[in-house]
Design a protein around this motif. Structure first.
Motif, PDB file in Angstrom:
ATOM      1  N   SER A  68       0.627  -1.094  -0.043  1.00  0.00           N
ATOM      2  CA  SER A  68       0.035  -0.136  -0.044  1.00  0.00           C
ATOM      3  C   SER A  68       0.712   1.139  -0.023  1.00  0.00           C
TER       4      SER A  68
ATOM      5  N   PHE B  24      -2.030 -16.683  -1.929  1.00  0.00           N
ATOM      6  CA  PHE B  24      -3.129 -15.548  -2.121  1.00  0.00           C
ATOM      7  C   PHE B  24      -3.198 -15.555  -3.708  1.00  0.00           C
ATOM      8  N   PRO B  25      -3.859 -16.485  -4.327  1.00  0.00           N
ATOM      9  CA  PRO B  25      -3.960 -16.674  -5.840  1.00  0.00           C
ATOM     10  C   PRO B  25      -4.504 -15.434  -6.372  1.00  0.00           C
TER      11      PRO B  25
ATOM     12  N   ALA C  96      -3.304  -9.090  -9.650  1.00  0.00           N
ATOM     13  CA  ALA C  96      -4.374  -7.972  -9.707  1.00  0.00           C
ATOM     14  C   ALA C  96      -3.700  -6.594  -9.280  1.00  0.00           C
TER      15      ALA C  96
ATOM     16  N   LEU D 278      -5.238   2.644  -5.954  1.00  0.00           N
ATOM     17  CA  LEU D 278      -4.853   1.310  -5.673  1.00  0.00           C
ATOM     18  C   LEU D 278      -4.260   1.263  -4.145  1.00  0.00           C
ATOM     19  N   THR D 279      -3.283   2.214  -4.192  1.00  0.00           N
ATOM     20  CA  THR D 279      -2.462   2.301  -2.722  1.00  0.00           C
ATOM     21  C   THR D 279      -3.532   2.542  -1.519  1.00  0.00           C
TER      22      THR D 279
ATOM     23  N   LEU E 165      -5.684  -0.665  -0.852  1.00  0.00           N
ATOM     24  CA  LEU E 165      -4.636  -1.843  -0.277  1.00  0.00           C
ATOM     25  C   LEU E 165      -4.645  -1.215   0.952  1.00  0.00           C
ATOM     26  N   HIS E 166      -4.254  -0.266   1.358  1.00  0.00           N
ATOM     27  CA  HIS E 166      -4.044   0.469   2.783  1.00  0.00           C
ATOM     28  C   HIS E 166      -5.262   0.047   3.418  1.00  0.00           C
TER      29      HIS E 166
ATOM     30  N   LEU F 154      -7.478  -2.147   2.982  1.00  0.00           N
ATOM     31  CA  LEU F 154      -7.690  -3.364   3.321  1.00  0.00           C
ATOM     32  C   LEU F 154      -6.941  -4.175   4.169  1.00  0.00           C
ATOM     33  N   SER F 155      -5.763  -3.419   4.599  1.00  0.00           N
ATOM     34  CA  SER F 155      -4.535  -3.951   5.417  1.00  0.00           C
ATOM     35  C   SER F 155      -5.004  -3.925   7.014  1.00  0.00           C
ATOM     36  N   ASP F 156      -5.716  -3.536   7.050  1.00  0.00           N
ATOM     37  CA  ASP F 156      -6.186  -3.491   8.810  1.00  0.00           C
ATOM     38  C   ASP F 156      -7.251  -4.523   8.985  1.00  0.00           C
ATOM     39  N   PRO F 157      -6.842  -5.289  10.068  1.00  0.00           N
ATOM     40  CA  PRO F 157      -7.693  -6.759  10.347  1.00  0.00           C
ATOM     41  C   PRO F 157      -8.991  -6.303  10.630  1.00  0.00           C
TER      42      PRO F 157
ATOM     43  N   LEU G  30     -10.719  -5.542   7.391  1.00  0.00           N
ATOM     44  CA  LEU G  30     -10.850  -6.701   6.475  1.00  0.00           C
ATOM     45  C   LEU G  30     -11.903  -7.627   7.083  1.00  0.00           C
TER      46      LEU G  30
ATOM     47  N   ARG H 140     -15.140  -8.641   4.788  1.00  0.00           N
ATOM     48  CA  ARG H 140     -15.500 -10.097   4.518  1.00  0.00           C
ATOM     49  C   ARG H 140     -16.841 -10.468   4.841  1.00  0.00           C
TER      50      ARG H 140
ATOM     51  N   LEU I 145      -8.975  -8.458  -7.796  1.00  0.00           N
ATOM     52  CA  LEU I 145      -8.317  -7.892  -6.552  1.00  0.00           C
ATOM     53  C   LEU I 145      -9.187  -8.142  -5.149  1.00  0.00           C
TER      54      LEU I 145
ATOM     55  N   ALA J 145      -9.269 -12.145  -4.655  1.00  0.00           N
ATOM     56  CA  ALA J 145      -8.217 -12.308  -4.308  1.00  0.00           C
ATOM     57  C   ALA J 145      -7.739 -12.259  -2.697  1.00  0.00           C
ATOM     58  N   VAL J 146      -8.498 -11.057  -2.447  1.00  0.00           N
ATOM     59  CA  VAL J 146      -8.462 -10.725  -1.021  1.00  0.00           C
ATOM     60  C   VAL J 146      -9.400 -11.451  -0.236  1.00  0.00           C
TER      61      VAL J 146
ATOM     62  N   GLY K 107      -7.884 -15.069   0.339  1.00  0.00           N
ATOM     63  CA  GLY K 107      -6.726 -15.219   1.180  1.00  0.00           C
ATOM     64  C   GLY K 107      -6.840 -15.527   2.505  1.00  0.00           C
TER      65      GLY K 107
END
Lengths: 98, 98
Positions: free
Chosen positions: A22, A88-89, A94, B14-15, B18-19, B21-24, B27, B31, B91, B94-95, B98
């Motif tokens: 990120s 992480f396919p 992506a 994108l960044t 991604l950022h 999504l990078s927090d539990p 995420l 989900r 994307l 994939a996330v 994962g």
DNA sequence: AAGCTTGTTCGATATTTCTCGAACTAATAG
DNA sequence: CTATTAGTTCGAGAAATATCGAACAAGCTT
């Protein structure tokens, strides 16, 4: 010297990977590695100080995204594309396409 | 009240995605939205304070990952899956896998 | 209207992250 | 051996992020 450690494939964590990706600087590095294959750190700095780049490589390694072969003076970095794909396919692809 | 704004599809970065999504916590929210469809904020807190969750929803909205329909008292959140797919194909899937 | 519910906003603190110079290590070059 | 080169590590400062209580806004209920 370098206690450079790389997490095994099974230890890769999604949140850690996403966070590593990120950052614009690191994303740039990843894209370059994907396009041009193995490269030294020096080839990947964008005129940024070495210490800054070293930090970003550390984050990329800790996330399991990059492997650094530090045998010689000039270390070679490569994407751990297979490991990422296994855990992480589709993720790396992506991100690279985005 | 709520200047809740959502970035248009073309503005998704994108960044930023991604950022976000990078927090539990976030995420987990993503989900849950993917699994169960639209849900209120209340249904998505994991016993965390409202202010904390509100912050995370703000980040998810700013990234363009979640849309909040805030017409009523209880706001409904949904994944902007189509927009994400259009901008960053594969994307989200994939996330989620994962 | 009074109260409850849902969620946002504000303010404060704690933690993390980014950036970079400086000192250091190790290998190579002269 | 000395100098250079490649990269790491340390330390510090700045910026971003996370967490949460308290105050607020708006709708619903009685």
């Amino acid at each position: 010297m370098s206690r450079i450690t790389h997490p095994p494939r099974d230890a890769l964590e999604l949140t850690r990977v996403l966070h590593a990706l990120s950052d614009p600087v690191r994303l740039e590095v990843v894209r370059s590695l994907a396009e041009n294959g193995e490269q030294t750190c020096a080839a990947l700095d964008g005129d940024r100080p070495k210490s800054t780049m070293s930090h970003h490589f550390k984050v990329l390694r800790a996330a399991g995204i990059v492997e650094t072969r530090g045998e010689r003076t000039s270390h070679l970095n490569r994407l751990r594309a297979e490991d990422l794909e296994a855990r992480f396919p589709g993720l790396l692809q992506a991100v690279l396409n985005g």
